[in-house]
Write a protein that holds these residues in place. Structure first.
Motif, short mmCIF file in Angstrom:
data_model
loop_
_atom_site.label_atom_id
_atom_site.label_comp_id
_atom_site.label_asym_id
_atom_site.label_seq_id
_atom_site.Cartn_x
_atom_site.Cartn_y
_atom_site.Cartn_z
N ASP A 124 0.80 -1.23 0.00
CA ASP A 124 0.00 0.00 0.00
C ASP A 124 0.83 1.27 0.00
N TYR B 187 1.36 3.91 -3.08
CA TYR B 187 0.98 5.31 -2.91
C TYR B 187 2.12 6.23 -3.31
N ARG C 281 -4.45 4.30 -6.55
CA ARG C 281 -4.13 3.08 -5.79
C ARG C 281 -5.39 2.22 -5.61
N LYS D 109 -6.16 -1.52 -7.12
CA LYS D 109 -6.59 -2.61 -6.23
C LYS D 109 -7.88 -3.23 -6.74
#
Length: 117
Positions: free
Chosen positions: A76, A80, A97, A101
């Motif tokens: 994550d 980012y 992001r 996902k």
């Protein structure tokens, strides 16, 4: 020194200083202005989806997807950072992001459906 205070110089509260200073006037009721917040139209959403299907992903998007594949949920922060570097703002990076996902989730679901049949 003698201070001469005229009625026209005072507000309805009788003060010359503070929040309620000034000439007493009636408060106007101003109508609410329309919001300029951008909303995604159905057409724009459809066009973006179509372009995404036809053109595929940009190289940095593929890199983000690869990070997600290799590192899983722990990617994550790195995802980012890469997205922020490429896109410039915090909001755009978070949005990208989440989009990657979501795409990865759809890909996995599709793969699971294919292997299940």
């Amino acid at each position: 020194i003698r201070l001469e205070i005229r009625l026209s110089d005072m507000s309805s509260t009788g003060t010359r200083i503070g929040d309620s200073k000034g000439f007493p006037v009636e408060k106007r009721t101003v109508p609410k202005r329309p919001s300029n917040k951008p909303r995604l139209s159905k057409r724009t959403a459809m066009v973006r989806e179509l372009v995404g299907e036809v053109m595929g992903m940009a190289p940095y998007e593929k890199r983000l997807l690869d990070m997600l594949r290799v590192s899983g949920a722990s990617a994550d922060k790195r995802m980012y950072k890469v997205a922020k570097r490429r896109l410039g703002t915090h909001k755009r990076a978070l949005k990208k992001r989440d989009q990657i996902k979501e795409t990865y989730g759809k890909m996995r679901a599709k793969a699971a459906m294919a292997s299940g049949n």
